[in-house]
Design an enzyme around this catalytic site. Structure first.
Site, PDB file in Angstrom:
ATOM      1  N   THR A 149       0.841  -1.192   0.000  1.00 57.53           N
ATOM      2  CA  THR A 149       0.000   0.000   0.000  1.00 57.53           C
ATOM      3  C   THR A 149       0.881   1.249   0.000  1.00 57.53           C
ATOM      4  O   THR A 149       2.100   1.175   0.163  1.00 57.53           O
ATOM      5  CB  THR A 149      -0.919   0.015   1.228  1.00 57.53           C
ATOM      6  OG1 THR A 149      -0.121  -0.048   2.422  1.00 57.53           O
ATOM      7  CG2 THR A 149      -1.871  -1.169   1.207  1.00 57.53           C
TER       8      THR A 149
ATOM      9  N   LYS B 194       0.741  -0.901  13.989  1.00 64.73           N
ATOM     10  CA  LYS B 194      -0.111  -0.228  12.997  1.00 64.73           C
ATOM     11  C   LYS B 194      -0.770   0.977  13.662  1.00 64.73           C
ATOM     12  O   LYS B 194      -1.691   0.832  14.469  1.00 64.73           O
ATOM     13  CB  LYS B 194      -1.163  -1.173  12.429  1.00 64.73           C
ATOM     14  CG  LYS B 194      -2.014  -0.529  11.331  1.00 64.73           C
ATOM     15  CD  LYS B 194      -2.919  -1.534  10.647  1.00 64.73           C
ATOM     16  CE  LYS B 194      -3.771  -0.884   9.568  1.00 64.73           C
ATOM     17  NZ  LYS B 194      -2.956  -0.229   8.527  1.00 64.73           N
TER      18      LYS B 194
ATOM     19  N   HIS C  17      -5.755  -3.784  15.746  1.00 62.83           N
ATOM     20  CA  HIS C  17      -4.611  -4.300  14.983  1.00 62.83           C
ATOM     21  C   HIS C  17      -3.407  -4.359  15.920  1.00 62.83           C
ATOM     22  O   HIS C  17      -3.441  -3.824  17.040  1.00 62.83           O
ATOM     23  CB  HIS C  17      -4.276  -3.382  13.798  1.00 62.83           C
ATOM     24  CG  HIS C  17      -5.216  -3.503  12.650  1.00 62.83           C
ATOM     25  ND1 HIS C  17      -5.001  -4.360  11.591  1.00 62.83           N
ATOM     26  CD2 HIS C  17      -6.396  -2.872  12.382  1.00 62.83           C
ATOM     27  CE1 HIS C  17      -5.994  -4.251  10.729  1.00 62.83           C
ATOM     28  NE2 HIS C  17      -6.863  -3.360  11.184  1.00 62.83           N
TER      29      HIS C  17
END
Length: 288
Positions: free
Chosen positions: A128, A187, A183
């Site tokens: 990403t 993160k 998460h």
């Protein structure tokens, strides 16, 4: 109060071409997502390329990948992305067709895509970040799969929600949306999956729920209380719960997806490789 848990089940069939001629170049090892994808390829009977790119600051090394399910293994020579000469030499001396998987770093997204295109290597990119507009321009006419989420079941859920939002906008008008996601501690930001789901739920409810409204759980105590198994606190998990509540509080709709580990994304990545191999020469960028 009425509580409804929405469960959506999809069946996918991905056919392996009768002659799979590609060697899969898994770039980003020894990063955990790249390693998991390499294991998935071995599990599904795919051959790994004998060399792959690693980060510019990672030493060149022979890395052994072993799938714990089948015992299939392969040795891959990792070449730092900064060593252009070694990469060029490996590509030039390799007698075979390559198809790449990219789980590297957001800062490498655009340069890696340019590398794949310039060397005519079809690729699956799960990394990403980067300049996504520039990425789209780079891959025009090139065989690739680019998606921020490779978990095909999760992607199917997102597609179902987008279809509902398009067909039944404001069906949940007045309902209040709350979102909680957990998460691993590393993160810090809200997940891309949550952002996409929130967009569709906003369309369904007519609300203006913002990314900043998401309750992010990142401490062990919070995640354990949310139901995350202790072994997956740091090894990777994604627990999301989206709740729509009626104005008077008597009706609740809840959408939940809980993922432990990286296997669902790795398996989806390997299936994307098989899909892309069957589309050789189409010259199109696909999503999941």
């Amino acid at each position: 109060m009425i509580s409804l848990l929405l469960v959506i089940t999809f069946m996918f069939v991905v056919l392996l071409p009768s002659s799979f001629a590609y060697n899969v170049m898994v770039n980003g090892m020894p990063g955990p997502m790249a390693v998991a994808s390499a294991e998935a390829c071995l599990r599904k009977g795919l051959s790994l390329s004998p060399f792959a790119m690693t980060g510019p600051n990672v030493p060149a090394q022979a890395y052994t990948v072993t799938d714990p399910d089948t015992g299939n293994s392969a040795v891959v020579n990792l070449i730092p992305s900064s060593d252009a000469s070694a990469l060029s030499s490996s590509l030039g001396s390799f007698d075979g067709d390559l198809l790449a998987i990219d789980y590297t770093h957001p800062s490498a997204v655009n340069s890696n895509a340019e590398f794949y295109v310039s060397n005519s290597i079809p690729f699956v990119m799960g990394t990403t970040g980067g300049d996504r507009e520039a990425l789209s321009a780079t891959v025009v006419g090139h065989d690739c799969v680019v998606a921020p989420n490779m978990g095909k079941q999760i992607v199917a859920m997102q597609y179902a929600l987008s279809t509902l939002a398009a067909k039944f906008p404001n069906a949940f008008e007045g309902y209040k949306l709350t979102v909680v996601e957990s998460h691993q501690k590393t993160k810090a930001d809200t997940s891309g999956t949550a952002k996409a789901v929130i967009s569709n739920l906003n369309a369904l409810s007519g609300s203006d729920f913002r990314e900043s409204d998401v309750k992010l759980l990142r401490s062990d105590a919070e995640s354990l209380a949310f139901g995350v198994p202790a072994p997956h606190l740091d090894s990777g998990h994604a627990f999301h719960t989206y709740t729509l509540t009626s104005p008077d509080g008597t009706v609740t709709f809840e959408l939940k997806h809980n993922v432990c580990g990286r296997r669902v994304y790795a398996d989806g990545t390997a299936d994307a490789v098989r899909f892309l191999a069957g589309k050789r020469g189409v010259g199109r960028c696909w999503s999941m």
